[in-house]
Design a protein around this motif. Structure first.
Motif, PDB file in Angstrom:
ATOM      1  N   ALA A 273       0.847  -1.194   0.000  1.00  0.00           N
ATOM      2  CA  ALA A 273       0.000   0.000   0.000  1.00  0.00           C
ATOM      3  C   ALA A 273       0.886   1.248   0.000  1.00  0.00           C
ATOM      4  O   ALA A 273       2.007   1.236   0.516  1.00  0.00           O
ATOM      5  CB  ALA A 273      -0.909   0.009   1.225  1.00  0.00           C
ATOM      6  N   GLU A 274       0.356   2.319  -0.581  1.00  0.00           N
ATOM      7  CA  GLU A 274       1.103   3.591  -0.618  1.00  0.00           C
ATOM      8  C   GLU A 274       1.252   4.140   0.792  1.00  0.00           C
ATOM      9  O   GLU A 274       0.256   4.366   1.483  1.00  0.00           O
ATOM     10  CB  GLU A 274       0.355   4.599  -1.489  1.00  0.00           C
ATOM     11  CG  GLU A 274       1.014   5.959  -1.566  1.00  0.00           C
ATOM     12  CD  GLU A 274       2.105   6.042  -2.614  1.00  0.00           C
ATOM     13  OE1 GLU A 274       3.091   6.737  -2.364  1.00  0.00           O
ATOM     14  OE2 GLU A 274       1.960   5.423  -3.678  1.00  0.00           O
ATOM     15  N   PRO A 275       2.482   4.372   1.275  1.00  0.00           N
ATOM     16  CA  PRO A 275       2.658   4.930   2.616  1.00  0.00           C
ATOM     17  C   PRO A 275       2.393   6.428   2.619  1.00  0.00           C
ATOM     18  O   PRO A 275       2.478   7.087   1.573  1.00  0.00           O
ATOM     19  CB  PRO A 275       4.117   4.631   2.933  1.00  0.00           C
ATOM     20  CG  PRO A 275       4.783   4.680   1.596  1.00  0.00           C
ATOM     21  CD  PRO A 275       3.774   4.126   0.612  1.00  0.00           C
ATOM     22  N   PRO A 276       2.087   7.012   3.774  1.00  0.00           N
ATOM     23  CA  PRO A 276       1.933   8.473   3.834  1.00  0.00           C
ATOM     24  C   PRO A 276       3.278   9.153   3.610  1.00  0.00           C
ATOM     25  O   PRO A 276       4.335   8.557   3.837  1.00  0.00           O
ATOM     26  CB  PRO A 276       1.422   8.712   5.257  1.00  0.00           C
ATOM     27  CG  PRO A 276       1.883   7.521   6.037  1.00  0.00           C
ATOM     28  CD  PRO A 276       1.865   6.373   5.081  1.00  0.00           C
ATOM     29  N   PRO A 277       3.279  10.410   3.138  1.00  0.00           N
ATOM     30  CA  PRO A 277       4.551  11.117   2.915  1.00  0.00           C
ATOM     31  C   PRO A 277       5.367  11.200   4.199  1.00  0.00           C
ATOM     32  O   PRO A 277       4.819  11.432   5.283  1.00  0.00           O
ATOM     33  CB  PRO A 277       4.106  12.514   2.460  1.00  0.00           C
ATOM     34  CG  PRO A 277       2.722  12.321   1.937  1.00  0.00           C
ATOM     35  CD  PRO A 277       2.114  11.238   2.778  1.00  0.00           C
TER      36      PRO A 277
END
Length: 478
Positions: A273-277
């Motif tokens: 999953a795309e991690p937060p910045p």
């Protein structure tokens, strides 16, 4: 003297590339007959490339076999792929696959000691390698046709009866521990290690081996992994060279026909999953600072793939003419090296940019890494740069097949990745269809507001430049 050395030196260019070159020469000669050719204004027809077909069969256990006879070189080259790799390492034994690969190939097989096994290969100029990647393992093998049976006997023994001698397991674990120790001395290796950890939190791709996890690997772990690979793995073979297909199939069936093809023991790993910045700082007393930024992106089969490939080439992977290199390195002299990358995997992709610069220039370089792609997306990439990128990517794609073995290895890779067999054949047309507006829109994905930034060097965690993207994590390298 190595008996294969002389024949390797005499290899001719593959017929498919000779055909492309001949067609180009004839076309140019026709042009030259009517008027002088000016290389600055010359226009050439689009490349039409059709590689030779690869035949497909299967062994009795279901393992696919890809065959490409090639009489130019009196060698038989065999490739095998199997499911397994570092993604399947137990968390408390991260590094198991790499230790296993080292001990497997160098540990001897059956009754043969490591030294006797290597001598048996060397006396007949047989090459044999074995390794693990992220989710697949691989074997490469080559032998003269006269030595094929002996070579296959040794390969079969290595796959079925690896010795995994205790001293070799200890040696392999020590080799990997030393590699991990040296990793912290390479700023780029260290940056990409921490990038993996931050980009894939809680995912097997983010599992990082340590001296402690490697130290827990024992011989019984390697034996258990081997049993899984040969009984619950998925296997496939490919061959290119001087052979008769039916004869080679019979030889492979005799020795490897029982290997499985479905791979129940190694289920596909879901995409991350795309991690937060976030920003990861790794303070080190170094004269230069290394910046690595990445985010998740489209997969190999996504509609945006070709446009992103072209945009990446124009932005930073195209060498000295790319925008990042020209502006940051050539025009401003702010970076020793700078560039971008786009790695398209079967279920997701990774977009990124990298730079190495002086510590005091790092914030300025970071700002340029943010603004150059944004301005390219807003103002549009120059049409001539996009045209040059298309041409370069098509040429690179065609010359991937300079060695016919690349076709066989590609089919193995597509099979294990679950990708269509004709995907590479569609690449040239896909790239040639990319327009300047399409590439400009794709450049917007290189957005530093998303993803993970890793900074390795003499950095001050209190500097506000590092906190502009969100949370800052300070990591101590060990």
């Amino acid at each position: 003297m190595n008996r294969a050395a002389g024949v390797r030196a005499s290899r001719r260019a593959p017929p498919v590339l000779v055909g492309v070159a001949l067609a180009s020469a004839l076309w140019l000669s026709g042009c030259a007959g009517s008027r002088a050719l000016d290389p600055r204004t010359a226009r050439f027809p689009d490349v039409s490339f059709r590689p030779p077909p690869v035949a497909q069969s299967a062994l009795s256990g279901g393992a696919p076999v890809f065959l490409l006879p090639d009489r130019d070189l009196p060698l038989v080259r065999l490739y095998a792929s199997f499911r397994g790799g570092s993604l399947y390492d137990p968390p408390d034994r991260a590094g198991l696959a790499e230790v296993a690969a080292l001990a497997w190939r160098t540990g001897g097989a059956g009754a043969l000691t490591p030294e006797a096994f290597d001598e048996a290969l060397e006396e007949r100029a047989i090459e044999l390698r074995l390794g693990f990647g992220r989710d697949t393992g691989w074997v490469t093998f080559s032998a003269l046709p006269a030595d094929l049976d002996r070579g296959l006997e040794l390969l079969a023994a290595l796959l079925a009866e690896p010795a995994f001698r205790e001293e070799r397991v200890t040696w392999a674990a020590g080799q990997m521990a030393e590699r991990l120790r040296r990793e912290v001395d390479s700023p780029q290796d260290l940056a990409f290690r921490e990038l993996r950890r931050a980009l894939y939190p809680g995912h097997p791709r983010g599992l990082i081996p340590t001296a402690a996890t490697v130290g827990r690997v024992v011989r019984e772990d390697l034996l258990a992994l081997h049993r899984r690979v040969v009984s619950e793995g998925a296997w496939a073979f490919g061959a290119v060279g001087d052979f008769e297909p039916q004869d080679l199939l019979a030889r492979l069936e005799e020795r490897f026909g029982s290997l499985p093809s479905r791979g129940e023991g190694f289920a596909p790993v879901p995409p991350p999953a795309e991690p937060p910045p976030r920003t990861v700082l790794v303070p080190r007393p170094l004269p230069q600072t290394t910046l690595v930024w990445a985010r998740l992106g489209p997969s190999r089969t996504a509609p945006e793939f070709h446009a992103l490939d072209v945009a990446d080439h124009v932005l930073g992977s195209g060498g000295f003419q790319s925008l990042l290199v020209r502006e940051i390195r050539s025009n401003r002299g702010l970076a020793y090296s700078v560039g971008s990358f786009y790695q398209a995997l079967p279920t997701f992709g990774v977009l990124g940019m990298t730079a190495s610069t002086r510590a005091e220039s790092a914030p300025q370089v970071l700002e340029l890494l943010a603004t150059i792609p944004r301005e390219a997306a807003t103002s549009g990439l120059p049409a001539h740069h996009v045209a040059q990128a298309r041409e370069a990517l098509v040429n690179r794609h065609v010359f991937r097949y300079e060695d016919p073995a690349a076709l066989v290895r590609e089919r193995l890779g597509l099979l294990f990745d679950g990708l269509p067999a004709d995907l590479p054949a569609r690449y040239v047309a896909g790239v040639q269809a990319v327009t300047a507006p399409g590439a400009s829109a794709a450049a917007e994905a290189f957005d530093l507001a998303a993803g993970v930034l890793v900074v390795v060097g003499d950095v001050d965690p209190a500097d506000p430049a590092w906190g502009s993207r969100g949370p800052v994590l300070v990591v101590t390298a060990d």
